[in-house]
Structures are given as structure tokens and as C-alpha cells.
Design a protein around this motif. Sequence first.
Motif, mmCIF file in Angstrom:
data_model
loop_
_atom_site.group_PDB
_atom_site.id
_atom_site.type_symbol
_atom_site.label_atom_id
_atom_site.label_comp_id
_atom_site.label_asym_id
_atom_site.label_seq_id
_atom_site.Cartn_x
_atom_site.Cartn_y
_atom_site.Cartn_z
ATOM 1 N N GLY A 75 1.935 11.284 -4.153
ATOM 2 C CA GLY A 75 0.589 11.283 -3.671
ATOM 3 C C GLY A 75 -0.586 10.939 -4.304
ATOM 4 N N ARG A 76 -0.486 11.009 -5.685
ATOM 5 C CA ARG A 76 -1.751 10.442 -6.530
ATOM 6 C C ARG A 76 -1.930 8.863 -6.300
ATOM 7 N NH1 ARG A 76 -6.675 10.805 -8.675
ATOM 8 N NH2 ARG A 76 -6.780 9.822 -10.592
ATOM 9 N N PHE A 77 -0.777 8.079 -6.333
ATOM 10 C CA PHE A 77 -0.651 6.615 -6.094
ATOM 11 C C PHE A 77 -1.143 6.439 -4.594
ATOM 12 C CE2 PHE A 77 1.387 6.647 -10.154
ATOM 13 C CZ PHE A 77 0.939 5.344 -10.520
ATOM 14 N N PHE A 101 8.226 14.638 -1.139
ATOM 15 C CA PHE A 101 7.081 13.915 -1.827
ATOM 16 C C PHE A 101 6.575 12.778 -1.257
ATOM 17 C CE2 PHE A 101 9.752 16.277 -5.086
ATOM 18 C CZ PHE A 101 8.710 17.301 -5.384
ATOM 19 N N TYR A 102 7.333 11.901 -0.627
ATOM 20 C CA TYR A 102 6.733 10.622 -0.238
ATOM 21 C C TYR A 102 6.319 10.860 1.332
ATOM 22 C CZ TYR A 102 8.620 8.043 -4.079
ATOM 23 O OH TYR A 102 8.909 7.520 -5.541
ATOM 24 N N ALA A 103 6.865 11.628 1.924
ATOM 25 C CA ALA A 103 6.233 12.314 3.416
ATOM 26 C C ALA A 103 4.919 12.964 3.131
ATOM 27 C CB ALA A 103 7.453 13.008 4.011
ATOM 28 N N ARG A 104 4.801 13.606 2.326
ATOM 29 C CA ARG A 104 3.486 14.230 1.994
ATOM 30 C C ARG A 104 2.522 13.106 1.683
ATOM 31 N NH1 ARG A 104 4.810 18.283 -1.926
ATOM 32 N NH2 ARG A 104 5.870 19.119 -0.479
ATOM 33 N N ALA A 105 2.903 12.633 0.734
ATOM 34 C CA ALA A 105 1.719 11.576 0.228
ATOM 35 C C ALA A 105 1.377 10.437 1.349
ATOM 36 C CB ALA A 105 2.659 10.511 -0.781
ATOM 37 N N LEU A 106 2.317 10.109 2.102
ATOM 38 C CA LEU A 106 1.887 9.488 3.317
ATOM 39 C C LEU A 106 1.025 10.029 4.228
ATOM 40 C CD1 LEU A 106 5.082 7.402 4.525
ATOM 41 C CD2 LEU A 106 3.059 6.369 3.451
ATOM 42 N N SER A 109 -2.498 10.546 3.064
ATOM 43 C CA SER A 109 -3.250 9.417 2.731
ATOM 44 C C SER A 109 -3.392 8.616 4.055
ATOM 45 C CB SER A 109 -2.619 8.480 1.779
ATOM 46 O OG SER A 109 -1.246 7.832 2.556
ATOM 47 N N ASP A 110 -2.991 9.136 4.969
ATOM 48 C CA ASP A 110 -3.093 8.672 6.605
ATOM 49 C C ASP A 110 -2.604 7.248 6.510
ATOM 50 O OD1 ASP A 110 -4.193 8.898 9.293
ATOM 51 O OD2 ASP A 110 -5.995 7.972 8.720
ATOM 52 N N ALA A 111 -1.469 6.968 5.724
ATOM 53 C CA ALA A 111 -0.916 5.743 5.681
ATOM 54 C C ALA A 111 0.050 5.664 6.939
ATOM 55 C CB ALA A 111 -0.109 5.528 4.477
ATOM 56 N N THR A 112 0.121 4.314 7.626
ATOM 57 C CA THR A 112 0.508 3.909 8.680
ATOM 58 C C THR A 112 2.205 3.358 8.436
ATOM 59 O OG1 THR A 112 -0.491 2.161 8.855
ATOM 60 C CG2 THR A 112 -1.245 3.764 10.147
ATOM 61 N N ARG A 113 2.861 2.878 9.253
ATOM 62 C CA ARG A 113 4.198 2.070 8.828
ATOM 63 C C ARG A 113 3.890 0.758 8.008
ATOM 64 N NH1 ARG A 113 7.511 2.065 14.402
ATOM 65 N NH2 ARG A 113 7.761 3.946 14.580
ATOM 66 N N PRO A 114 4.884 0.307 7.115
ATOM 67 C CA PRO A 114 5.976 0.624 7.090
ATOM 68 C C PRO A 114 6.888 1.908 6.537
ATOM 69 C CG PRO A 114 5.998 -1.094 5.495
ATOM 70 C CD PRO A 114 4.268 -0.685 6.146
#
Length: 205
Positions: A75-77, A101-106, A109-114
Amino acid sequence: MAAFRDAVTTWAAGGPGEPGHRAHTLAARLPVRTAVLLEGPSDVAAVETLAACRGRDLAAEGVCVLPIGGAMSAGRFAALLGPPGLGLRLTGLCDANERRFYARALERSDATRPGFFVCTADLEDEFIRALGTERVIALIRAEGDGRPLDTFLNQPAQRDRTTAQQLRRFFGTKKGRKIHYGRVLVEALGPDRVPAPLAGLFAAL
């Protein structure tokens, strides 16, 4: 790219304003377009080795491969490097039990694919299943670790584990061993035997 990676790592660790400013400056100068978030240095070794085997220069492509020091740092990164921060595309590998943890981070951060590619247990497990336990044991012996492996396998705690479980545990019993075998196992893979999560990651870069 190494300087950028160091600046981001210091920034994520809570360093004062200078590392963040340096990361922004280096990101614009290089330029960096994608950050590959990996749990630790053994994963980095595997990814960089596969890139070399495929004749790809990830740094020249604007791809920064980062060890984040464990899944809980995702999440931090992601916040620093994704849309809220430097605006980079985010991808990487994670273990199945760390997926949340990764799902929550995405999401945060409003990150999109991939997005991220998930290993069934971990990357070592993926390599063992791709190569087979006999091949992995042969590689360990070829690297001069046959005696430590035999000593390890004779421990009472290992007797009820499968061979694959024993091998995964063996890689983590000595500092630097997982990093070393991250390279060795990748180099032993044929083009058609690259584990699906790792193949998916490279297809997304």
C-alpha cells in the motif's frame, strides 16, 4: 534506474523530503513508466534473470523492479508510485496468501490494469512445479549444496512434508540462498516452462 530504486526505497521508509524530490526528478529524467512491486530480493533476482534470458533491458524500457520488503508494504509503495504519487503503471507478483494486501493497495491508489500476478504459494513453489522436484534437486547438487540438502532432509521436522515443501523450506534456510536459486531456477527453465504468473508479468511489461 538503480538510483531511482534507492530513492523510492528511502522515501517509502519514511525518509525526509529529499528522497521524494529525488525520486520525482529521476522519474522524469529517465523516464520511468512502470513499477514492478515484488516482495523481496529473491523475486527481483528471478525477474531480472528472466529479463536477461529474454534479451530485455527493463531499465532501458522504463521499467523499475522494486523489492518492497514484504506484502504489507504494498500500500505504501502503491501510494507513492501509482496515480496518487508519481503516476506510474503498477504491476508485480505476490503470493496467494498475501493477495489481500496487493488488492487493497491497488484499490486505494486507484491503479488500473495490468495489476498483480498471483503465485499459487510463492515464486519458489511455481519454479519447483515447473521444473519438477527431481530436476530441482539435481540443480541444487550441481550448485554444490548436496550435503546441506541431505542434512536438511534428514531432520525430523521434514519427514512429514512433501518433497516440494521440503525444497521450498530449504531455500529459506540460509541467507542469500533464495536469491541465488532465484537465478539458477530461472536459467534452468525452457521458454515453454515459465510459470504462468511470471509469464503474465512479462507479457504486461
